[in-house]
Enzyme design. Structure first.
Site, PDB file in Angstrom:
ATOM      1  N   LYS A 103      55.753  64.145  48.632  1.00  0.00           N
ATOM      2  CA  LYS A 103      54.916  63.031  49.081  1.00  0.00           C
ATOM      3  C   LYS A 103      54.082  63.414  50.303  1.00  0.00           C
ATOM      4  O   LYS A 103      52.925  62.995  50.434  1.00  0.00           O
ATOM      5  CB  LYS A 103      55.784  61.803  49.384  1.00  0.00           C
TER       6      LYS A 103
ATOM      7  N   PHE B 167      62.059  50.777  49.476  1.00  0.00           N
ATOM      8  CA  PHE B 167      62.499  49.638  48.673  1.00  0.00           C
ATOM      9  C   PHE B 167      63.665  50.087  47.803  1.00  0.00           C
ATOM     10  O   PHE B 167      63.535  51.047  47.041  1.00  0.00           O
ATOM     11  CB  PHE B 167      61.361  49.117  47.776  1.00  0.00           C
TER      12      PHE B 167
ATOM     13  N   SER C  79      54.646  52.405  33.894  1.00  0.00           N
ATOM     14  CA  SER C  79      55.738  51.842  33.086  1.00  0.00           C
ATOM     15  C   SER C  79      56.658  50.943  33.893  1.00  0.00           C
ATOM     16  O   SER C  79      57.294  50.042  33.343  1.00  0.00           O
ATOM     17  CB  SER C  79      56.550  52.957  32.431  1.00  0.00           C
TER      18      SER C  79
ATOM     19  N   SER D  58      51.185  56.691  48.825  1.00  0.00           N
ATOM     20  CA  SER D  58      51.881  57.659  49.657  1.00  0.00           C
ATOM     21  C   SER D  58      53.300  57.170  49.931  1.00  0.00           C
ATOM     22  O   SER D  58      53.886  56.443  49.135  1.00  0.00           O
ATOM     23  CB  SER D  58      51.086  57.880  50.953  1.00  0.00           C
TER      24      SER D  58
ATOM     25  N   TYR E 283      61.589  64.886  47.287  1.00  0.00           N
ATOM     26  CA  TYR E 283      60.640  63.781  47.177  1.00  0.00           C
ATOM     27  C   TYR E 283      59.786  63.678  48.437  1.00  0.00           C
ATOM     28  O   TYR E 283      58.551  63.564  48.369  1.00  0.00           O
ATOM     29  CB  TYR E 283      61.398  62.476  46.937  1.00  0.00           C
TER      30      TYR E 283
ATOM     31  N   GLY F  67      57.927  49.753  38.373  1.00  0.00           N
ATOM     32  CA  GLY F  67      57.716  49.857  39.805  1.00  0.00           C
ATOM     33  C   GLY F  67      56.324  49.474  40.266  1.00  0.00           C
ATOM     34  O   GLY F  67      55.696  48.564  39.733  1.00  0.00           O
TER      35      GLY F  67
ATOM     36  N   ASP G 264      50.256  61.752  30.395  1.00  0.00           N
ATOM     37  CA  ASP G 264      51.316  62.487  31.085  1.00  0.00           C
ATOM     38  C   ASP G 264      50.662  63.325  32.176  1.00  0.00           C
ATOM     39  O   ASP G 264      49.940  64.278  31.882  1.00  0.00           O
ATOM     40  CB  ASP G 264      52.072  63.377  30.096  1.00  0.00           C
TER      41      ASP G 264
END
Length: 300
Positions: free
Chosen positions: A162, A191, A12, A143, A158, A14, A65
């Site tokens: 990851k 980013f 959706s 990653s 996060y 990024g 999902d």
């Protein structure tokens, strides 16, 4: 280059959105998956349909999902029914949380693992039987440089998830190579623009514990300072689009010539060095025990 059927998760916005569009423009059939394309992501799905028609590319929004095994299975079977196969999976779906680790509930940590780690497992279990039957395929894992490079505070849920996902990707690579299935791990740096990671990040559920950090004491106002410091090391012209371009190059590369790991990090936080050491150590261990063949995909 042969046209591939590609499934991208978390499309959706990024990296997922950029990658889906770049792969479609490169001539592939791309299933750009996201949650609830009839509801919360209806506008994003409609934009992709419009872009597909406008540019005459094969970009197909797909309801998926990663937190629902049923949703994943239905979506994968839809792709197989329509296109006959899945050549490439891009594991991109993810979510970020920002705040002191102690202020997050165990359930919030579990949710991070569910999206970033278990989601890839659900997709793999649905897709891999088809790839193994054909003895070919490619898994691309998005990653994070944090797993072997710089790790700013307040991003522990996060970063932990990851790191777990990266470890899972490495293990899958070894267990799939004899089936002729390739693996590439893409390692983006930080980013602060163009990915919506910070804009959509979650916050600690334990507000009282959060206040004990942020309202007073040695970490008062620390969250804002971390974000300012984080943003300061990211160059003004840092653009996430090259990550998508790198994925296109990986997909278009011949069998056996795809890199195991690629990096794109404008902040240069050292992950390329850290992963070079880690991957070398892991490879040497496999050679020592006579399993060096697992480092290269077997040709069918």
């Amino acid at each position: 280059m042969s046209k591939k059927v590609i499934l991208v998760t978390g499309s959706s916005s990024g990296f997922g959105r950029l990658t889906s569009e770049a792969l479609a423009r490169a001539g592939h059939t791309v299933y750009a998956s996201m949650r609830d394309i009839a509801g919360r992501n209806a506008a994003n799905a409609a934009q992709m349909v419009e872009l597909s028609g406008k540019e005459d590319i094969d970009l197909r929004p797909l309801d998926l999902d990663v937190q629902s095994e049923q949703s994943v299975n239905v979506a994968v079977e839809k792709v197989i029914a329509e296109s006959g196969r899945i050549d490439v999976v891009v594991h991109n779906a993810g979510h970020m949380m920002f705040g002191p680790a102690e202020a997050f509930t165990p359930e919030q940590f579990a949710q991070q693992y569910d999206v970033n780690v278990l989601g890839t497992q659900r997709v793999n279990r649905a897709v891999l039987p088809h790839m193994r039957k054909r003895r070919e395929g490619l898994l691309v894992w998005i990653s994070s440089s944090s797993s072997a490079g710089g790790t700013p505070p307040y991003l522990s849920p996060y970063f932990a998830a990851k790191a777990a996902m990266d470890s899972l990707a490495v293990q899958y690579a070894r267990e799939l190579s004899r089936w002729g299935i390739e693996t590439t791990i893409v390692v983006p740096g930080a980013f602060t623009k163009g990915t919506n990671h910070f804009a959509h990040s979650g916050s600690p559920a334990d507000e009282a514990r959060l206040a004990e950090y942020e309202a007073s004491g040695p970490y008062a106002g620390f969250g804002a300072k971390v974000q300012e410091a984080f943003a300061a090391i990211v160059p003004d012209d840092a653009d996430p689009a090259p990550v998508a371009d790198m994925i296109v190059e990986v997909v278009d590369a011949p069998f056996g010539q795809r890199p195991f790991r690629v990096h794109y990090d404008p902040t240069e936080d050292g992950a390329n060095v850290g992963f070079a050491v880690l991957d070398r150590l892991r490879a040497e261990m496999l050679y020592r025990v006579g399993l060096g063949d697992l480092l290269k995909p077997a040709k069918a």
